[in-house]
Write a protein that holds these residues in place. Structure first.
Motif, PDB file in Angstrom:
ATOM      1  N   LEU A  62       0.790  -1.219  -0.105  1.00 22.71           N
ATOM      2  CA  LEU A  62      -0.048  -0.323  -0.071  1.00 22.71           C
ATOM      3  C   LEU A  62       0.818   1.192   0.013  1.00 22.71           C
ATOM      4  CD1 LEU A  62      -2.851  -1.069   2.553  1.00 22.71           C
ATOM      5  CD2 LEU A  62      -2.974  -0.665  -0.246  1.00 22.71           C
ATOM      6  N   ALA A  63       1.925   1.244   0.744  1.00 19.69           N
ATOM      7  CA  ALA A  63       2.854   2.302   0.749  1.00 19.69           C
ATOM      8  C   ALA A  63       3.391   2.711  -0.813  1.00 19.69           C
ATOM      9  CB  ALA A  63       3.885   2.100   1.997  1.00 19.69           C
ATOM     10  N   ILE A  64       3.793   1.551  -1.421  1.00 21.43           N
ATOM     11  CA  ILE A  64       4.428   1.697  -2.573  1.00 21.43           C
ATOM     12  C   ILE A  64       3.372   2.149  -3.669  1.00 21.43           C
ATOM     13  CG2 ILE A  64       5.333   0.556  -4.631  1.00 21.43           C
ATOM     14  CD1 ILE A  64       6.609  -1.381  -2.521  1.00 21.43           C
ATOM     15  N   ARG A  65       2.202   1.689  -3.758  1.00 19.30           N
ATOM     16  CA  ARG A  65       1.205   2.118  -4.540  1.00 19.30           C
ATOM     17  C   ARG A  65       0.837   3.488  -4.071  1.00 19.30           C
ATOM     18  NH1 ARG A  65      -3.025  -0.314  -7.512  1.00 19.30           N
ATOM     19  NH2 ARG A  65      -4.815   0.869  -7.818  1.00 19.30           N
ATOM     20  N   LYS A  66       0.637   4.133  -2.939  1.00 13.55           N
ATOM     21  CA  LYS A  66       0.602   5.654  -2.659  1.00 13.55           C
ATOM     22  C   LYS A  66       1.601   6.383  -3.353  1.00 13.55           C
ATOM     23  CE  LYS A  66      -0.223   8.737   1.085  1.00 13.55           C
ATOM     24  NZ  LYS A  66       0.223   9.692   0.200  1.00 13.55           N
ATOM     25  N   ARG A  67       2.803   5.924  -3.101  1.00 12.17           N
ATOM     26  CA  ARG A  67       3.747   6.846  -3.523  1.00 12.17           C
ATOM     27  C   ARG A  67       3.858   6.693  -5.166  1.00 12.17           C
ATOM     28  NH1 ARG A  67       8.602   6.150  -0.294  1.00 12.17           N
ATOM     29  NH2 ARG A  67       8.085   8.083   0.759  1.00 12.17           N
ATOM     30  N   ALA A  68       3.575   5.659  -5.766  1.00 16.86           N
ATOM     31  CA  ALA A  68       3.490   5.778  -7.049  1.00 16.86           C
ATOM     32  C   ALA A  68       2.102   6.515  -7.640  1.00 16.86           C
ATOM     33  CB  ALA A  68       3.145   4.296  -7.813  1.00 16.86           C
ATOM     34  N   ALA A  87       9.552   2.472 -11.527  1.00 17.44           N
ATOM     35  CA  ALA A  87      10.045   1.251 -11.014  1.00 17.44           C
ATOM     36  C   ALA A  87      11.444   2.118 -10.129  1.00 17.44           C
ATOM     37  CB  ALA A  87      10.431   0.154 -11.657  1.00 17.44           C
ATOM     38  N   ILE A  88      12.247   2.832 -11.129  1.00 12.82           N
ATOM     39  CA  ILE A  88      13.483   3.342 -10.522  1.00 12.82           C
ATOM     40  C   ILE A  88      13.372   4.359  -9.421  1.00 12.82           C
ATOM     41  CG2 ILE A  88      15.466   4.731 -11.227  1.00 12.82           C
ATOM     42  CD1 ILE A  88      15.472   3.262 -13.966  1.00 12.82           C
ATOM     43  N   LYS A  89      12.305   5.035  -9.538  1.00 13.71           N
ATOM     44  CA  LYS A  89      11.903   6.274  -8.740  1.00 13.71           C
ATOM     45  C   LYS A  89      11.578   5.318  -7.372  1.00 13.71           C
ATOM     46  CE  LYS A  89      10.623  10.213 -11.208  1.00 13.71           C
ATOM     47  NZ  LYS A  89       9.711  11.330 -11.510  1.00 13.71           N
ATOM     48  N   LEU A  90      10.605   4.566  -7.371  1.00 15.39           N
ATOM     49  CA  LEU A  90      10.253   3.685  -6.291  1.00 15.39           C
ATOM     50  C   LEU A  90      11.402   3.047  -5.624  1.00 15.39           C
ATOM     51  CD1 LEU A  90       7.077   2.496  -7.601  1.00 15.39           C
ATOM     52  CD2 LEU A  90       7.317   4.403  -5.860  1.00 15.39           C
ATOM     53  N   ALA A  91      12.327   2.369  -6.493  1.00 13.05           N
ATOM     54  CA  ALA A  91      13.419   1.608  -5.572  1.00 13.05           C
ATOM     55  C   ALA A  91      14.441   2.528  -4.922  1.00 13.05           C
ATOM     56  CB  ALA A  91      14.358   0.935  -7.171  1.00 13.05           C
ATOM     57  N   LYS A  92      14.503   3.908  -5.548  1.00  9.09           N
ATOM     58  CA  LYS A  92      15.408   4.733  -4.836  1.00  9.09           C
ATOM     59  C   LYS A  92      14.750   4.900  -3.440  1.00  9.09           C
ATOM     60  CE  LYS A  92      17.050   7.301  -8.646  1.00  9.09           C
ATOM     61  NZ  LYS A  92      17.147   8.559  -9.305  1.00  9.09           N
ATOM     62  N   ARG A  93      13.770   4.522  -3.046  1.00  9.10           N
ATOM     63  CA  ARG A  93      12.948   4.829  -1.955  1.00  9.10           C
ATOM     64  C   ARG A  93      13.081   3.670  -0.909  1.00  9.10           C
ATOM     65  NH1 ARG A  93      12.473  10.290  -2.985  1.00  9.10           N
ATOM     66  NH2 ARG A  93      10.492  10.995  -3.937  1.00  9.10           N
ATOM     67  N   ASP A  94      13.854   2.602  -1.181  1.00  7.53           N
ATOM     68  CA  ASP A  94      14.077   1.470  -0.595  1.00  7.53           C
ATOM     69  C   ASP A  94      13.166   0.556  -0.432  1.00  7.53           C
ATOM     70  OD1 ASP A  94      16.821   2.355  -0.067  1.00  7.53           O
ATOM     71  OD2 ASP A  94      16.570   3.307   1.596  1.00  7.53           O
ATOM     72  N   HIS A  95      12.386   0.597  -1.343  1.00 14.71           N
ATOM     73  CA  HIS A  95      11.095  -0.495  -1.511  1.00 14.71           C
ATOM     74  C   HIS A  95      11.531  -1.773  -2.067  1.00 14.71           C
ATOM     75  CE1 HIS A  95       8.159   2.387  -0.186  1.00 14.71           C
ATOM     76  NE2 HIS A  95       8.479   3.216  -1.053  1.00 14.71           N
ATOM     77  N   ASP A  96      11.046  -2.931  -1.773  1.00 14.74           N
ATOM     78  CA  ASP A  96      11.261  -4.183  -2.023  1.00 14.74           C
ATOM     79  C   ASP A  96      10.940  -4.143  -3.716  1.00 14.74           C
ATOM     80  OD1 ASP A  96      11.885  -7.093  -2.048  1.00 14.74           O
ATOM     81  OD2 ASP A  96       9.904  -7.272  -2.395  1.00 14.74           O
ATOM     82  N   ARG A  97      11.913  -4.740  -4.572  1.00 14.13           N
ATOM     83  CA  ARG A  97      11.893  -4.809  -6.056  1.00 14.13           C
ATOM     84  C   ARG A  97      10.751  -5.640  -6.550  1.00 14.13           C
ATOM     85  NH1 ARG A  97      15.754  -1.853  -8.419  1.00 14.13           N
ATOM     86  NH2 ARG A  97      17.566  -1.211  -7.246  1.00 14.13           N
ATOM     87  N   ASP A  98      10.662  -6.651  -5.831  1.00 15.39           N
ATOM     88  CA  ASP A  98       9.504  -7.676  -6.251  1.00 15.39           C
ATOM     89  C   ASP A  98       8.072  -6.892  -6.000  1.00 15.39           C
ATOM     90  OD1 ASP A  98      11.463  -9.838  -7.246  1.00 15.39           O
ATOM     91  OD2 ASP A  98      11.352 -10.473  -4.991  1.00 15.39           O
ATOM     92  N   THR A  99       7.976  -6.376  -4.996  1.00 19.50           N
ATOM     93  CA  THR A  99       6.734  -5.924  -4.450  1.00 19.50           C
ATOM     94  C   THR A  99       6.249  -4.560  -5.346  1.00 19.50           C
ATOM     95  OG1 THR A  99       7.115  -6.221  -2.243  1.00 19.50           O
ATOM     96  CG2 THR A  99       5.348  -4.718  -2.569  1.00 19.50           C
ATOM     97  N   ILE A 100       7.705  -3.723  -5.732  1.00 16.55           N
ATOM     98  CA  ILE A 100       7.104  -2.734  -6.667  1.00 16.55           C
ATOM     99  C   ILE A 100       6.768  -3.293  -7.903  1.00 16.55           C
ATOM    100  CG2 ILE A 100       8.500  -1.027  -8.304  1.00 16.55           C
ATOM    101  CD1 ILE A 100      10.514  -0.519  -5.800  1.00 16.55           C
ATOM    102  N   ALA A 101       7.263  -4.391  -8.629  1.00 15.35           N
ATOM    103  CA  ALA A 101       6.886  -4.991  -9.712  1.00 15.35           C
ATOM    104  C   ALA A 101       5.490  -5.327  -9.822  1.00 15.35           C
ATOM    105  CB  ALA A 101       7.596  -6.302 -10.186  1.00 15.35           C
ATOM    106  N   THR A 102       5.182  -5.806  -8.322  1.00 13.43           N
ATOM    107  CA  THR A 102       3.647  -6.436  -8.342  1.00 13.43           C
ATOM    108  C   THR A 102       2.680  -5.145  -8.529  1.00 13.43           C
ATOM    109  OG1 THR A 102       4.297  -8.235  -6.855  1.00 13.43           O
ATOM    110  CG2 THR A 102       2.151  -7.434  -6.710  1.00 13.43           C
TER     111      THR A 102
END
Length: 160
Positions: A19-25, A40-55
């Protein structure tokens, strides 16, 4: 959470992380369109899990909130309005991993007369007068090439 006795941070539970990743996206997408790879790159810079970002990105695509096609259309329109040619636009879209199919489609659908645009960009930068000598013409042609116009557009820009 930070305990009173230590400074360690407990990991978020998977649903809270998603939910945090979705909100930031969604915050990023509210500002402007993004390419999926760029987001995906912008979200990864925020130290989110890459698998969860992809999902989450897959969910956003399925929901119609994230679209490579819309991003390509928006970038072509924006860059053409700023006097950028199709070669440079293609390079910019390739840099954010937009597919060749989407790039070709967006450039074809843009309904931009690239020859007229090259002429307008030349006139805006150098005035209505045609260059008097070859070095002046070469300078103007290099300018248009850096802007991303091809040989045909260059010729069209210098026709009377």
């Amino acid at each position: 959470m930070i305990d009173d006795d230590s400074t360690e941070v407990e990991p978020l539970d998977p649903d809270a992380e998603r939910l945090a990743i979705r909100k930031r996206a969604m915050d990023f997408l509210a500002r402007r369109e993004h390419a999926p790879a760029e987001l995906a790159i912008k979200l990864a810079k925020r130290d989110h899990d890459r698998d969860t970002i992809a999902t989450v990105l897959d969910e956003l695509i399925d929901d119609g909130l994230l679209s490579e096609s819309r991003y390509a259309d928006a970038m072509v329109a924006s860059r053409a309005a700023r006097g950028i040619g199709p070669i440079r636009i293609r390079a910019d879209l390739t840099a954010v991993k937009v597919s060749d199919f989407e790039i070709d489609r967006a450039l074809e659908d843009a309904e931009v007369d690239w020859h007229a645009l090259a002429e307008a960009v030349r006139r805006k930068r150098f005035g209505d007068e045609m260059p008097a000598d070859f070095p002046a013409k070469a300078k103007q042609m290099r300018f248009l090439q850096r802007r991303g116009f091809d040989g045909d557009a260059l010729q069209a820009a210098f026709e009377d």
